[in-house]
Design a protein around this motif. Sequence first.
Motif, short mmCIF file in Angstrom:
data_model
loop_
_atom_site.label_atom_id
_atom_site.label_comp_id
_atom_site.label_asym_id
_atom_site.label_seq_id
_atom_site.Cartn_x
_atom_site.Cartn_y
_atom_site.Cartn_z
N PHE A 153 11.20 -13.18 -3.07
CA PHE A 153 10.88 -12.73 -4.42
C PHE A 153 11.93 -11.72 -4.88
CE2 PHE A 153 7.11 -14.37 -2.52
CZ PHE A 153 6.46 -15.02 -3.56
N ARG A 154 12.44 -11.95 -6.07
CA ARG A 154 13.54 -11.13 -6.58
C ARG A 154 13.14 -10.27 -7.77
NH1 ARG A 154 17.26 -11.21 -2.53
NH2 ARG A 154 17.56 -13.33 -1.76
N SER A 155 11.85 -10.22 -8.10
CA SER A 155 11.45 -9.57 -9.35
C SER A 155 11.74 -8.08 -9.37
CB SER A 155 9.96 -9.79 -9.59
OG SER A 155 9.19 -9.17 -8.60
N ALA A 156 11.88 -7.46 -8.19
CA ALA A 156 12.11 -6.01 -8.14
C ALA A 156 13.55 -5.67 -7.78
CB ALA A 156 11.15 -5.37 -7.14
N ALA A 157 14.45 -6.64 -7.91
CA ALA A 157 15.83 -6.43 -7.46
C ALA A 157 16.54 -5.34 -8.24
CB ALA A 157 16.60 -7.75 -7.56
N ALA A 209 7.42 1.57 -8.00
CA ALA A 209 7.18 0.71 -9.17
C ALA A 209 7.28 -0.77 -8.82
CB ALA A 209 8.17 1.06 -10.28
N GLN A 210 7.89 -1.08 -7.68
CA GLN A 210 7.96 -2.48 -7.27
C GLN A 210 6.57 -3.09 -7.09
OE1 GLN A 210 11.15 -3.54 -4.33
NE2 GLN A 210 11.38 -1.33 -4.20
N TYR A 211 5.62 -2.28 -6.67
CA TYR A 211 4.27 -2.80 -6.45
C TYR A 211 3.59 -3.18 -7.76
CZ TYR A 211 5.12 -1.20 -1.75
OH TYR A 211 5.67 -1.03 -0.50
N ASP A 212 3.95 -2.48 -8.84
CA ASP A 212 3.46 -2.88 -10.15
C ASP A 212 4.18 -4.13 -10.64
OD1 ASP A 212 1.59 -0.75 -10.39
OD2 ASP A 212 3.21 0.61 -10.93
N ASP A 213 5.48 -4.23 -10.34
CA ASP A 213 6.22 -5.44 -10.71
C ASP A 213 5.60 -6.68 -10.07
OD1 ASP A 213 8.05 -3.80 -12.03
OD2 ASP A 213 9.50 -3.83 -10.38
N LEU A 214 5.11 -6.50 -8.85
CA LEU A 214 4.62 -7.62 -8.04
C LEU A 214 3.09 -7.66 -7.98
CD1 LEU A 214 7.20 -7.16 -5.13
CD2 LEU A 214 7.16 -9.06 -6.76
N VAL A 215 2.43 -7.05 -8.95
CA VAL A 215 0.98 -6.89 -8.89
C VAL A 215 0.25 -8.22 -8.76
CG1 VAL A 215 0.74 -6.87 -11.42
CG2 VAL A 215 -1.00 -5.75 -9.96
N ALA A 216 0.78 -9.28 -9.33
CA ALA A 216 0.10 -10.58 -9.28
C ALA A 216 0.21 -11.24 -7.91
CB ALA A 216 0.67 -11.51 -10.35
N GLN A 217 1.01 -10.65 -7.01
CA GLN A 217 1.27 -11.26 -5.71
C GLN A 217 0.32 -10.82 -4.60
OE1 GLN A 217 3.71 -13.57 -5.11
NE2 GLN A 217 4.17 -13.55 -7.30
N TRP A 218 -0.43 -9.75 -4.82
CA TRP A 218 -1.17 -9.12 -3.74
C TRP A 218 -2.06 -10.09 -2.97
CZ3 TRP A 218 -0.44 -4.80 -1.24
CH2 TRP A 218 0.14 -3.70 -1.86
N TRP A 219 -2.85 -10.88 -3.66
CA TRP A 219 -3.86 -11.71 -3.00
C TRP A 219 -3.44 -13.16 -2.82
CZ3 TRP A 219 -7.71 -10.06 -0.13
CH2 TRP A 219 -8.06 -8.70 -0.24
N ARG A 220 -2.17 -13.45 -3.03
CA ARG A 220 -1.68 -14.80 -2.81
C ARG A 220 -1.25 -14.93 -1.34
NH1 ARG A 220 2.03 -15.74 -8.29
NH2 ARG A 220 0.29 -15.54 -9.76
N PRO A 221 -1.89 -15.81 -0.57
CA PRO A 221 -1.55 -15.89 0.85
C PRO A 221 -0.12 -16.36 1.12
CG PRO A 221 -3.05 -17.66 0.21
CD PRO A 221 -2.98 -16.71 -0.94
N ARG A 222 0.53 -16.91 0.10
CA ARG A 222 1.93 -17.29 0.24
C ARG A 222 2.82 -16.50 -0.73
NH1 ARG A 222 2.37 -21.54 3.44
NH2 ARG A 222 0.39 -22.53 4.01
N GLY A 223 2.30 -15.38 -1.19
CA GLY A 223 3.02 -14.57 -2.14
C GLY A 223 3.95 -13.56 -1.48
N ALA A 224 4.39 -12.61 -2.28
CA ALA A 224 5.36 -11.62 -1.82
C ALA A 224 4.83 -10.73 -0.69
CB ALA A 224 5.80 -10.74 -3.00
N PHE A 225 3.51 -10.62 -0.61
CA PHE A 225 2.91 -9.74 0.40
C PHE A 225 2.22 -10.52 1.50
CE2 PHE A 225 2.70 -7.06 -3.57
CZ PHE A 225 3.78 -6.26 -3.24
N ALA A 226 2.68 -11.73 1.76
CA ALA A 226 2.04 -12.58 2.78
C ALA A 226 1.92 -11.86 4.12
CB ALA A 226 2.83 -13.87 2.95
N MET A 227 2.99 -11.20 4.55
CA MET A 227 2.95 -10.57 5.88
C MET A 227 1.97 -9.41 5.92
SD MET A 227 6.17 -9.56 8.28
CE MET A 227 5.93 -9.21 10.03
N LEU A 228 1.72 -8.78 4.78
CA LEU A 228 0.74 -7.70 4.76
C LEU A 228 -0.66 -8.22 5.06
CD1 LEU A 228 1.85 -5.41 1.78
CD2 LEU A 228 2.44 -5.25 4.21
N HIS A 229 -0.93 -9.46 4.68
CA HIS A 229 -2.21 -10.08 5.04
C HIS A 229 -2.30 -10.25 6.56
CE1 HIS A 229 -3.75 -11.46 1.02
NE2 HIS A 229 -2.49 -11.20 0.70
N TRP A 230 -1.22 -10.70 7.16
CA TRP A 230 -1.20 -10.91 8.62
C TRP A 230 -1.40 -9.58 9.34
CZ3 TRP A 230 4.20 -13.73 8.46
CH2 TRP A 230 4.12 -14.82 7.57
#
Length: 240
Positions: A3-7, A15-36
Amino acid sequence: MPFRSAAHRAPNDPAQYDDLVAQWWRPRGAFAMLHWLAAARAAVIPPSTGPDAVLVDLGCGAGLLAPHLGGKGYRHIGVDLSQTALAQAVAHGVSPVRADVRFVPLADGCADVVCAGEILEHVRDFAAVVAEACRVLRPDGLLVLDTLADTWLSRMLAVSVAERLPGGPPPGIHDPALFVDRGRLIECCADQGVALTLRGIRPSAVDVARWLAHRTESVRMLPVGTTAVLFQGWGRKERS
């Protein structure tokens, strides 16, 4: 693809976490490893021993730990600076506290468990966060954390490699200068009455392959013989 939205942001810019706010609960999103990692963190946390047990989740983000605490009997309090992330945490049963993890507005000894998952490598004074975590922890309460080690190997694997791989952290989410010195972390915890045990962890290669092939939505974190990259820590606060 990463994901390059916060580049355009500086490394570790919150502020990157606000940029990527829609990614939090997507199991294949920007925060996938945080789920693991949330699943691996929860595995260290025992069921509560009383009806009013409290777990304080420092740097809770959108509450990814919450689904893994079901049935363990804790009131889950999440502390984070991101209002957009906390709004999602509330939807998953987390009681929100918007605050800097260095200055937690909770009473001394109020928590049976304190978690500091993937937060120490994002703050400029991790010793202050450790002190706050231990302050709100009751005697014999459990501290659980996971973070990245301050080593060349960690900087190479967690940033140069992982930020370019599917499932890895978004590019620029880390500032390697903030990675955590393990010896100092142990000393800081000991100063606060917590004897910390460390264990290295890594994603299961088999599970990652299955995840990439869309054959699973989760990846197990496995123990490894070195804490030089990603590691967990846990320990109980000494009784007074």
